[in-house]
Design an enzyme around this catalytic site. Sequence first.
Site, mmCIF file in Angstrom:
data_model
loop_
_atom_site.group_PDB
_atom_site.id
_atom_site.type_symbol
_atom_site.label_atom_id
_atom_site.label_comp_id
_atom_site.label_asym_id
_atom_site.label_seq_id
_atom_site.Cartn_x
_atom_site.Cartn_y
_atom_site.Cartn_z
ATOM 1 N N LYS A 230 0.823 -1.209 0.000
ATOM 2 C CA LYS A 230 0.000 0.000 0.000
ATOM 3 C C LYS A 230 0.861 1.264 0.000
ATOM 4 O O LYS A 230 2.017 1.277 0.430
ATOM 5 C CB LYS A 230 -0.944 -0.001 1.202
ATOM 6 C CG LYS A 230 -2.040 -1.077 1.132
ATOM 7 C CD LYS A 230 -3.061 -0.783 0.059
ATOM 8 C CE LYS A 230 -4.123 -1.879 -0.076
ATOM 9 N NZ LYS A 230 -5.007 -1.986 1.066
ATOM 10 N N ARG A 264 -4.074 -10.389 4.099
ATOM 11 C CA ARG A 264 -4.258 -10.395 2.636
ATOM 12 C C ARG A 264 -2.987 -9.835 1.992
ATOM 13 O O ARG A 264 -2.592 -8.704 2.279
ATOM 14 C CB ARG A 264 -5.475 -9.547 2.267
ATOM 15 C CG ARG A 264 -5.830 -9.544 0.791
ATOM 16 C CD ARG A 264 -7.103 -8.725 0.572
ATOM 17 N NE ARG A 264 -7.551 -8.748 -0.820
ATOM 18 C CZ ARG A 264 -7.148 -7.892 -1.749
ATOM 19 N NH1 ARG A 264 -6.291 -6.927 -1.433
ATOM 20 N NH2 ARG A 264 -7.591 -7.987 -2.993
#
Length: 285
Positions: A230, A264
């Site tokens: 991210k 995840r």
Amino acid sequence: MMASKPIASTVTGPAVSAVLPALLSRPYPAVMGILNVTPDSFSDGGQFAAPEEALAQARKLVAEGADIIDIGAESTRPYGSQPVTAEAEMARLKPVLADVIALGVPVSIDSMKSEVVAWALDHGAAIANDVWGLQRDAGMAPLVAARGVPVIIMHNREQADPAIDIMQDIAAFFTRSLAIAASVGISPDRIVLDPGIGFGKTPEQSMTALARLSELDAFRLPLLVGASRKRFISTVVPSEPQQRIGGSIAAHLIAAQNGARIIRAHDVAETVQALRVAATIEGQQ
């Protein structure tokens, strides 16, 4: 809310209802491997759009230790994604979904459209992963209730607001989502909460959500965290998505220490190794 087409009610069998307890029963978090069959996902857009490439990647994820494959056919990246129709999503999924399911690990369908989720469940997917936490498509909650499948409820916002207390916002969002779930009869033991790292948050708020993750224990539900590659990582150490494995693992280890039961990740082998070694070391204390 997005309108949805009527969806037949088909209650799933015991094999599907046992998926979540099995994933949560181990001493270290389960790892969800990411499979994007999209042209525009932020990290790997276009890499696995061809069916043969998608299947090869799914096999790789399973070989590396993925406990779940999360397949998505529409980019939901927090910035710059292009919406697609349900028909386009299903067209991307049709050539690959059956073969991915045949690999033998549970498959979750990453879609905010109940029509797509219903189709994927009809074809063997076992988990619904809704990045709008049952609050975008009015048909999603009734579908999940009718099928009796686990559902991942993710926190999201249309845009980031640096002035808010992000943990209060996440808690309020989850309270609304859980009220929707309860109203249609979704069993709490089939719900997983995801704070939505990177979605509707500044980089600082994403890091705050990781640091204060344990506050969400108040909901008494399992937590999923997806910090993989991210953008917030690059605000600490400038880097492109493929250069953020170290930062991803750091974030995921902290998430596990703060209570996350599912992680995840794009980089499954490295994540599995880090989580299992950390759990083993902690077990020596």
